[in-house]
Design a protein around this motif. Structure first.
Motif, mmCIF file in Angstrom:
data_model
loop_
_atom_site.group_PDB
_atom_site.id
_atom_site.type_symbol
_atom_site.label_atom_id
_atom_site.label_comp_id
_atom_site.label_asym_id
_atom_site.label_seq_id
_atom_site.Cartn_x
_atom_site.Cartn_y
_atom_site.Cartn_z
ATOM 1 N N UNK A 45 0.868 -1.178 0.000
ATOM 2 C CA UNK A 45 0.000 0.000 0.000
ATOM 3 C C UNK A 45 0.902 1.224 0.000
ATOM 4 N N UNK A 46 0.443 2.272 -0.652
ATOM 5 C CA UNK A 46 1.257 3.478 -0.683
ATOM 6 C C UNK A 46 0.556 4.600 0.066
ATOM 7 N N UNK A 47 1.325 5.374 0.792
ATOM 8 C CA UNK A 47 0.791 6.572 1.447
ATOM 9 C C UNK A 47 0.606 7.675 0.410
ATOM 10 N N UNK A 48 -0.474 8.424 0.508
ATOM 11 C CA UNK A 48 -0.643 9.546 -0.414
ATOM 12 C C UNK A 48 0.391 10.643 -0.134
ATOM 13 N N UNK A 49 0.607 11.459 -1.129
ATOM 14 C CA UNK A 49 1.569 12.553 -0.953
ATOM 15 C C UNK A 49 0.923 13.676 -0.157
ATOM 16 N N UNK A 50 1.651 14.207 0.805
ATOM 17 C CA UNK A 50 1.150 15.354 1.565
ATOM 18 C C UNK A 50 1.770 16.604 0.944
ATOM 19 N N UNK A 51 0.906 17.421 0.356
ATOM 20 C CA UNK A 51 1.431 18.506 -0.477
ATOM 21 C C UNK A 51 2.269 19.522 0.302
ATOM 22 N N UNK A 52 1.885 19.776 1.555
ATOM 23 C CA UNK A 52 2.639 20.757 2.347
ATOM 24 C C UNK A 52 4.100 20.373 2.502
ATOM 25 N N UNK A 53 4.337 19.047 2.507
ATOM 26 C CA UNK A 53 5.704 18.600 2.763
ATOM 27 C C UNK A 53 6.512 18.458 1.483
ATOM 28 N N UNK A 54 5.879 18.723 0.338
ATOM 29 C CA UNK A 54 6.625 18.680 -0.917
ATOM 30 C C UNK A 54 7.571 19.866 -1.002
ATOM 31 N N UNK A 55 8.624 19.687 -1.765
ATOM 32 C CA UNK A 55 9.497 20.828 -2.012
ATOM 33 C C UNK A 55 10.604 20.956 -0.989
ATOM 34 N N UNK A 56 11.354 22.022 -1.127
ATOM 35 C CA UNK A 56 12.538 22.153 -0.284
ATOM 36 C C UNK A 56 12.865 23.623 -0.056
ATOM 37 N N UNK A 57 13.708 23.845 0.950
ATOM 38 C CA UNK A 57 14.255 25.180 1.160
ATOM 39 C C UNK A 57 15.675 25.186 0.628
#
Lengths: 411, 353
Positions: free
Chosen positions: B170-182
């Protein structure tokens, strides 16, 4: 007291064994057998009311289950399309899970090879299973037809992994690797590539063929890396690939490692825009889940099956299983069953009372003699080492939220 | 290792030292040649270090379960990898439901908390059940017996969960807030990894605080020193042991959430490798020792992540990254040669030393 109980129990056991022996015995023992089996590998004798036993050895559980379940569905449709019978005998179809690993292939192979009623085996799913299971089947005298093994070794003349009685309706990776390299070089226009394999027979050979063909076209292979099939953290392998800054990474592996590579490649410095490409092992709905949002733009090479007959097949697949085909080797499995059926019909010796004898060596010979057999996947002709496919490889591209992936290129 | 001159140095001592020194020579030589070749940029090294720390944070939380139980019962709870697996493998269904309803990306913080709570509760329950069924009846049996039941419990749990949720993954859905980087001056810090590292530090501190400063923690340490004496002082030993398992289980469940933030795919077999690594980390840091487990995990995470590229690349070894586990375990051997009870040492009391 205890002794008495034991005695009673053993009596019951012996009685039940006797009953079983009487019930299962073939009626042929009654009169003198009209047919004397002279086949080098012996014959399978099937009484008037007995079924013809065809088994599968496919991966039907675990992370790669869609590959095998899809093939099994294809065989079930083939059986239904032919009325569930061969030469007036019902077909008994069952089998074992092979787990897409050498260990699973070993276990399934041992169990199936011990069953002398089996005439033919359809399998295996993964080439690593074939390497250990096929020798067992070959010793047992079975005919083995794989719908999805693609490693070149298995049908290479003189190779230690090539066994008598083995055939496949799937393409040989000599073809797939070359097509993938040609696509990468000529269509995508990339000039440098890195490859990753997972130590499986399939992946190791396929990336080798790809790398050779890519270099022959004039491209540079920056590095050939390897991962473990159960590895989750790909950061060090991806970092060392990024150091060579390739334009494409080719990883013909399986799930779940493939999914982790897709996800983590995008978060590795230097690989943000690198093209990612896999092969038919990563053609499955699980790749959608495993790859998440990063799946967008991920490409795979895979066989493409077309034609009116195939459309009819897909329609009955949808009707029977309530879904569009879940992987890619359903038509190949369908053809595998049809080849076996045709060969049994050609080789079997039918008696007046309905008993049939299937000479095992003659059945193999009939299989290898297949020529211009019209199947769903094309016109099949078998080579003396068992390559029966009529390969047609296309390149597909995944888009987030869409399955199956879109065909973006065909030769 | 601190011997007086009168103690004889045996042949095996010399062998061990030779092995240790040759490991050290290879590591130093490999490191120097890799750094001289300049194949990897500073950015790559930073990325690997961050990923290593994030991995180490997960190992640390799992390692807590091993180390706490060892501290109290002197036994290795080999079913702990399945305790770790059970949490995230159950919470995935909540995450998928939250994603479908759209709640996940509208209230990411609440969703992650809910997922974490479910994961921790499930892992905790499994840990308590394992203790009750597999270990408590054997509390006074010889030491090897609970070890075998631990392995049995581990298989039992794996295949029970396989039966419950299927053998696929099973795969966890992507949490958009945690996408990306500083991006800080050329180096990139991914949000997920930052969250994982910070949460791991916070949770480890919380666990340390519970063990050191709470009343139950004090009772735990008392039971660890001497069960009989603790019982005589009015401590309910059974209750404390259950509390220990619960604490270790909850930590594993929390570790599971940090794990899926980095590797969002779960299946019934997922616990095995991280469990083994966390156990190694606990031994590396000094088993039975809470700060040791943390330190050992961070060292192991870094070794695995940075090791193959740093130590082996310069030596011209092909596909070095496949040897990451080998490197981690060789360094473990190296450290244990010179510090047999781990980096910080096993916390031994007078009665056991």
């Amino acid at each position: 007291m205890l002794k008495q109980k034991f005695a009673a129990l053993s009596l019951v056991l012996v009685a039940s064994l006797l009953f079983a022996a009487c019930g299962g015995g073939t009626p042929a023992y009654g009169g003198a057998p009209a047919y004397e089996c002279t086949d080098a590998l012996g014959c399978v004798e099937i009484g008037p009311d007995d079924p013809i036993h065809i088994a599968y050895a496919l991966v039907v559980s675990g992370p790669n289950e869609t590959l095998g379940i899809d093939s099994r569905n294809g065989i079930e449709i083939a059986i239904a399309d032919t009325g569930g019978e061969i030469l007036g005998h019902a077909v008994q179809f069952d089998g074992e899970d092979t787990g897409c690993s050498a260990e699973g292939g070993q276990a399934a192979g041992t169990r199936l090879a011990a069953d002398p009623t089996i005439v033919a085996v359809i399998g295996t799913s993964c080439s690593s299973e074939a390497r250990v299971a096929v020798p067992l089947f070959a010793d047992a005298g079975f005919v083995v037809v794989s719908p999805s093994n693609t490693a070149p070794d298995l049908t290479e003349p003189g190779n230690a992994n090539s066994y008598p009685g083995y055939m496949r309706t799937a393409h040989n990776d000599e073809v797939q690797g070359a097509v993938a390299a040609e696509f990468a070089y000529n269509v995508l226009g990339v000039r440098s590539a890195a490859t990753i394999h997972d130590g499986s027979l399939y992946a190791e050979k396929l990336q080798e063929v790809f790398a050779e063909s890519f270099a022959a076209l004039g491209g540079t292979v920056t590095t050939q890396e390897a991962v473990d099939p159960n590895q989750t953290d790909m950061s060090s392998v991806l970092t060392s690939i990024a150091a060579g800054s390739p334009e494409l990474i080719y990883f013909p592996i399986f799930m779940p490692a493939g999914g982790f590579l897709i996800r983590q490649a995008r978060t590795t410095p230097g690989l943000e825009a690198t093209e990612l490409m896999g092969a038919d092992g990563l053609f499955s709905p699980d790749v959608m889940e495993g790859g998440g949002a990063e799946i967008e733009g991920f490409m795979v090479s895979s066989p493409l099956v077309q034609g009116a007959e195939y459309d009819a097949f897909v329609a009955s697949y949808e009707e029977t299983f309530g879904t569009t085909p879940i992987s890619i080797f359903h038509a190949h499995a369908y053809d595998a069953y049809m080849l076996i059926k045709a060969a049994i019909e050609a080789a079997a010796i039918v008696q007046n009372d309905g008993t049939i004898f299937i000479p095992r060596q003659a059945l193999r010979d009939a299989m290898y003699a297949t020529s211009n057999f019209s199947g769903l996947t094309g016109n099949l002709s078998c080579t003396p080492t068992g390559d029966c496919a009529d390969p047609y490889i296309a390149v597909y591209e995944y888009h987030a939220g869409e399955y199956p992936p879109e065909v973006i290129w065909q030769p | 290792m601190f011997r007086t001159a009168r103690q004889r140095i045996t042949f095996s001592d010399i062998m061990v030292w030779v092995i240790g020194l040759s490991i050290a020579v290879v590591v130093v030589w490999g490191t120097i040649s890799t750094l001289q070749s300049g194949k990897y940029s500073a950015e790559s090294w930073f990325d690997l270090v961050i990923k290593g720390l994030a991995l180490g944070g997960v190992y640390a939380l799992i390692a807590m379960g091993y180390t706490l139980v060892y501290g109290i019962l002197r036994m290795i709870n080999f079913a702990h990898s399945e305790v770790f697996m059970s949490g995230p493998f159950t919470a995935v269904f909540l995450a998928q439901a939250l994603n479908e309803s759209g709640f996940l990306n509208r209230q990411p913080l609440l969703s992650i908390l809910a997922i974490a709570v479910v994961s921790m509760l499930v892992s905790m329950t499994i840990a308590i059940l394992v203790e009750r069924v597999a270990y408590r009846p054997l509390r006074n049996a010889p030491r090897l017996v609970p070890l075998i039941t631990a392995i049995g419990a581990s298989f039992f749990l794996q295949y029970t969960f396989r039966g419950f949720y299927g053998s696929g993954f099973e795969a966890y859905p992507t949490i958009e807030t945690l996408n990306g980087s500083w991006v800080f001056g050329g180096v990139q810090l991914f949000k997920t990894q930052a969250v994982v590292i910070i949460s791991a530090f916070l949770m480890m501190f919380l666990l340390y605080a519970i063990v050191m400063w709470s009343k139950l923690g004090k009772a735990m340490r008392a039971v660890s020193e001497d069960k009989e004496a603790a019982a005589l002082m009015g401590i309910d030993v059974d209750k404390i042991i259950v509390f220990t398992f619960a604490l270790g289980g909850a930590a594993a469940g929390a570790g599971g959430v940090l794990y899926i933030l980095q590797f969002p795919v779960v299946h019934f077999y997922m616990g095995f490798i991280p469990g083994l690594k966390a156990f190694t980390a606990a031994v590396l840091g000094g088993i039975g020792n809470v700060p040791g487990a943390f330190l050992g995990s961070m060292v192991l995470g870094l070794l695995e992540s940075v090791g193959p590229n740093l130590f082996l690349d310069g030596l011209g070894i092909p596909t070095a990254s496949q040897l990451k586990d080998a490197i981690a375990f060789i360094i473990l051997v190296f450290i244990l040669i010179f510090r047999p009870s781990g980096i910080l040492g096993e916390r031994l009391t007078k009665s056991k030393a």
